[in-house]
Design a protein around this motif. Sequence first.
Motif, PDB file in Angstrom:
ATOM      1  N   TRP A 219      14.759  56.292  18.695  1.00 33.23           N
ATOM      2  CA  TRP A 219      13.564  55.580  18.278  1.00 33.23           C
ATOM      3  C   TRP A 219      13.357  54.355  19.151  1.00 33.23           C
ATOM      4  CZ3 TRP A 219      10.713  57.718  14.328  1.00 33.23           C
ATOM      5  CH2 TRP A 219      11.367  58.695  13.557  1.00 33.23           C
ATOM      6  N   ARG A 220      12.154  53.825  19.109  1.00 35.27           N
ATOM      7  CA  ARG A 220      11.808  52.571  19.778  1.00 35.27           C
ATOM      8  C   ARG A 220      10.716  51.876  18.965  1.00 35.27           C
ATOM      9  NH1 ARG A 220       7.480  51.782  22.888  1.00 35.27           N
ATOM     10  NH2 ARG A 220       8.688  50.567  24.398  1.00 35.27           N
ATOM     11  N   PHE A 221      10.588  50.575  19.171  1.00 32.91           N
ATOM     12  CA  PHE A 221       9.491  49.851  18.537  1.00 32.91           C
ATOM     13  C   PHE A 221       8.195  50.184  19.268  1.00 32.91           C
ATOM     14  CE2 PHE A 221      13.019  47.043  17.189  1.00 32.91           C
ATOM     15  CZ  PHE A 221      12.759  47.030  15.826  1.00 32.91           C
ATOM     16  N   ALA A 222       7.218  50.709  18.521  1.00 34.20           N
ATOM     17  CA  ALA A 222       5.922  51.019  19.122  1.00 34.20           C
ATOM     18  C   ALA A 222       5.184  49.744  19.494  1.00 34.20           C
ATOM     19  CB  ALA A 222       5.082  51.851  18.168  1.00 34.20           C
ATOM     20  N   SER A 223       5.404  48.670  18.761  1.00 28.22           N
ATOM     21  CA  SER A 223       4.903  47.340  19.113  1.00 28.22           C
ATOM     22  C   SER A 223       6.028  46.346  18.883  1.00 28.22           C
ATOM     23  CB  SER A 223       3.673  46.967  18.271  1.00 28.22           C
ATOM     24  OG  SER A 223       3.990  46.966  16.894  1.00 28.22           O
ATOM     25  N   SER A 224       6.131  45.374  19.760  1.00 21.42           N
ATOM     26  CA  SER A 224       7.255  44.442  19.711  1.00 21.42           C
ATOM     27  C   SER A 224       7.315  43.700  18.378  1.00 21.42           C
ATOM     28  CB  SER A 224       7.139  43.425  20.848  1.00 21.42           C
ATOM     29  OG  SER A 224       8.109  42.406  20.708  1.00 21.42           O
ATOM     30  N   PRO A 225       8.514  43.582  17.792  1.00 21.07           N
ATOM     31  CA  PRO A 225       8.658  42.798  16.557  1.00 21.07           C
ATOM     32  C   PRO A 225       8.768  41.299  16.817  1.00 21.07           C
ATOM     33  CG  PRO A 225      10.769  43.726  17.158  1.00 21.07           C
ATOM     34  CD  PRO A 225       9.775  44.241  18.176  1.00 21.07           C
ATOM     35  N   LEU A 226       8.858  40.902  18.102  1.00 23.38           N
ATOM     36  CA  LEU A 226       8.988  39.489  18.407  1.00 23.38           C
ATOM     37  C   LEU A 226       7.662  38.763  18.164  1.00 23.38           C
ATOM     38  CD1 LEU A 226      11.112  39.435  21.688  1.00 23.38           C
ATOM     39  CD2 LEU A 226      11.878  39.329  19.315  1.00 23.38           C
ATOM     40  N   ALA A 227       7.776  37.499  17.806  1.00 27.81           N
ATOM     41  CA  ALA A 227       6.599  36.654  17.620  1.00 27.81           C
ATOM     42  C   ALA A 227       6.498  35.686  18.791  1.00 27.81           C
ATOM     43  CB  ALA A 227       6.696  35.891  16.305  1.00 27.81           C
ATOM     44  N   VAL A 228       5.363  35.029  18.876  1.00 26.72           N
ATOM     45  CA  VAL A 228       5.156  33.961  19.854  1.00 26.72           C
ATOM     46  C   VAL A 228       4.952  32.665  19.078  1.00 26.72           C
ATOM     47  CG1 VAL A 228       3.707  33.064  21.691  1.00 26.72           C
ATOM     48  CG2 VAL A 228       4.160  35.523  21.547  1.00 26.72           C
ATOM     49  N   LEU A 229       5.848  31.711  19.306  1.00 26.89           N
ATOM     50  CA  LEU A 229       5.774  30.420  18.624  1.00 26.89           C
ATOM     51  C   LEU A 229       5.010  29.449  19.520  1.00 26.89           C
ATOM     52  CD1 LEU A 229       6.754  29.126  15.998  1.00 26.89           C
ATOM     53  CD2 LEU A 229       8.788  28.363  17.211  1.00 26.89           C
ATOM     54  N   ASN A 230       3.804  29.099  19.100  1.00 28.54           N
ATOM     55  CA  ASN A 230       2.951  28.194  19.863  1.00 28.54           C
ATOM     56  C   ASN A 230       3.068  26.791  19.248  1.00 28.54           C
ATOM     57  OD1 ASN A 230       1.070  27.906  22.044  1.00 28.54           O
ATOM     58  ND2 ASN A 230      -0.531  27.582  20.523  1.00 28.54           N
ATOM     59  N   VAL A 231       3.727  25.887  19.978  1.00 27.90           N
ATOM     60  CA  VAL A 231       4.061  24.569  19.436  1.00 27.90           C
ATOM     61  C   VAL A 231       3.223  23.488  20.121  1.00 27.90           C
ATOM     62  CG1 VAL A 231       5.900  22.903  19.006  1.00 27.90           C
ATOM     63  CG2 VAL A 231       6.410  25.357  18.996  1.00 27.90           C
ATOM     64  N   THR A 232       2.531  22.704  19.325  1.00 31.05           N
ATOM     65  CA  THR A 232       1.803  21.530  19.819  1.00 31.05           C
ATOM     66  C   THR A 232       2.539  20.283  19.347  1.00 31.05           C
ATOM     67  OG1 THR A 232      -0.331  22.667  19.783  1.00 31.05           O
ATOM     68  CG2 THR A 232      -0.367  20.268  19.769  1.00 31.05           C
ATOM     69  N   VAL A 233       2.930  19.447  20.303  1.00 32.89           N
ATOM     70  CA  VAL A 233       3.630  18.201  19.992  1.00 32.89           C
ATOM     71  C   VAL A 233       2.630  17.064  20.197  1.00 32.89           C
ATOM     72  CG1 VAL A 233       5.602  16.718  20.491  1.00 32.89           C
ATOM     73  CG2 VAL A 233       5.801  19.207  20.734  1.00 32.89           C
ATOM     74  N   LEU A 234       2.225  16.425  19.107  1.00 36.66           N
ATOM     75  CA  LEU A 234       1.287  15.314  19.190  1.00 36.66           C
ATOM     76  C   LEU A 234       2.019  14.033  19.551  1.00 36.66           C
ATOM     77  CD1 LEU A 234      -0.878  16.019  15.998  1.00 36.66           C
ATOM     78  CD2 LEU A 234      -1.362  16.686  18.371  1.00 36.66           C
ATOM     79  N   HIS A 235       1.483  13.317  20.559  1.00 37.32           N
ATOM     80  CA  HIS A 235       1.937  11.985  20.965  1.00 37.32           C
ATOM     81  C   HIS A 235       3.309  11.993  21.611  1.00 37.32           C
ATOM     82  CE1 HIS A 235      -0.095  11.682  16.826  1.00 37.32           C
ATOM     83  NE2 HIS A 235      -1.053  11.705  17.738  1.00 37.32           N
ATOM     84  N   ASP A 236       3.732  13.138  22.086  1.00 38.03           N
ATOM     85  CA  ASP A 236       5.022  13.229  22.772  1.00 38.03           C
ATOM     86  C   ASP A 236       5.106  14.591  23.465  1.00 38.03           C
ATOM     87  OD1 ASP A 236       7.462  12.272  23.639  1.00 38.03           O
ATOM     88  OD2 ASP A 236       8.559  12.975  21.885  1.00 38.03           O
ATOM     89  N   ALA A 237       6.237  14.841  24.119  1.00 36.77           N
ATOM     90  CA  ALA A 237       6.447  16.133  24.769  1.00 36.77           C
ATOM     91  C   ALA A 237       7.659  16.859  24.224  1.00 36.77           C
ATOM     92  CB  ALA A 237       6.606  15.941  26.282  1.00 36.77           C
ATOM     93  N   GLU A 238       8.574  16.128  23.619  1.00 36.35           N
ATOM     94  CA  GLU A 238       9.812  16.733  23.139  1.00 36.35           C
ATOM     95  C   GLU A 238       9.754  16.994  21.638  1.00 36.35           C
ATOM     96  OE1 GLU A 238      13.103  14.306  24.184  1.00 36.35           O
ATOM     97  OE2 GLU A 238      13.027  14.827  26.321  1.00 36.35           O
ATOM     98  N   PHE A 239      10.483  18.042  21.224  1.00 39.30           N
ATOM     99  CA  PHE A 239      10.634  18.359  19.806  1.00 39.30           C
ATOM    100  C   PHE A 239      11.928  19.125  19.640  1.00 39.30           C
ATOM    101  CE2 PHE A 239       8.987  22.194  21.559  1.00 39.30           C
ATOM    102  CZ  PHE A 239       9.386  23.235  20.736  1.00 39.30           C
ATOM    103  N   SER A 240      12.337  19.326  18.406  1.00 36.76           N
ATOM    104  CA  SER A 240      13.536  20.115  18.129  1.00 36.76           C
ATOM    105  C   SER A 240      13.158  21.296  17.249  1.00 36.76           C
ATOM    106  CB  SER A 240      14.609  19.274  17.437  1.00 36.76           C
ATOM    107  OG  SER A 240      14.160  18.859  16.162  1.00 36.76           O
ATOM    108  N   VAL A 241      13.863  22.406  17.448  1.00 37.76           N
ATOM    109  CA  VAL A 241      13.650  23.592  16.629  1.00 37.76           C
ATOM    110  C   VAL A 241      15.015  24.168  16.280  1.00 37.76           C
ATOM    111  CG1 VAL A 241      13.271  24.945  18.744  1.00 37.76           C
ATOM    112  CG2 VAL A 241      12.623  25.904  16.527  1.00 37.76           C
TER     113      VAL A 241
END
Length: 421
Positions: A219-241
Amino acid sequence: MSTGPGDESGQEQPVAPTSLPATSPFGITVPVQVIPDRELGIGSAGAHSWTRPTGAHGVTIDTDTGATVMWAPPPPREPATPGMLLRVGALWAGVLVLLLLATTAGIGALNHQLYSASGFVQQYLGALARGDADAALSFPGVEPQATELAAAGLPTKLPHVLLRDSVLRAPQDTRVVNDEEGANGVHRVTVEYTLAGEKAQSVFEVERTGTMFGVFNDWRFASSPLAVLNVTVLHDAEFSVNGLTLDTRAHHAADAAPTFSNTASYLAFSPSIYELGKNSRLLAAEPLKLPVTGSGVAEATVDVQPTPDFVSDVQDELNNWLDETCTTQAVLQPTGCPFGVNIDDRVTSAPAWSITEYPTVTLTPGENTFEMPQTPAVAHVQVEVQSLFDGEVETLDQDEPFSVALSVNITPSGSLAIKLH
């Protein structure tokens, strides 16, 4: 010439039995009769062994134990008949059929469970639950195709920094609740689980690609199960996840102009929970928990604000500047400073300045910097003046209200860049 023991005819003479004394365990001596080997049927005198009689049956005596041994040849084996061969063949055929049925049933059971569409998805979720990012990424079809990313309006090359063991926060108590095959042969497998203490569901699209060893389904994934995390950091460039610190500018073009707020996109495992935030001495953001339960784009905004330490540092810098740069100037209008005094009479002494009330610093995010609006304050001046009207000399001792505004940024080295308005 003698031919051996016996008479002249060459035959052996009978040997009289011999008695030897033997002592019993009770100390009593009794005579024991010794029987010659010849009378026992042994081939040669003194050979304590026996040989199988050459006839159809026979009797012999074991000289060690004195036991009588009866011997008879085994009955002859009956020759195999066609009927017997047929029965043996049928027996083996039955055994082979049973083995074949058992093997087929076992393969069917494995294909229905482990090597099924739902089993494939459960194995992927099991890798996530173990925190094994490499194993999860090894499943066919996990990585999204460039066409999928382009169709979503995303860059076709996204960073993989979130696809690591230390960032994984996998769901628990997973179970398949539905496996529905579509007309195109694609299975939609629905899984229920617990994520961050809440019940949730995800749907995975899986398709069959063939068989392994010609027996087990692939079997294979017909569509990727991965997500895309789109992160906007207001008033800075760094963040932690999930404990990992990232700089959104790391994936910008080398010649990109610096910006006050920044955005970056990352591939992320799904389902998973991501906690984003910022926590440094000068800047901080409230933690944001983002459950990601499906493929596609998940938006997150990290709102970074000045900390009390940041405000305190700016206050100290402003106070020091007023004290060391402005109040030290013995003039009526200190150069570059927000206060001064106009006197129409003649000044007869050097003015002395002090700050009676410092401006209270407050910072709010602006378009490109953190800003303090016009804030009131009070300076004090002492100076001797002579009236041009009557020549009288007096000391001018008065407060001079003023206000000041500023903007501030944090430089790459961590220092404060303050600009007065």
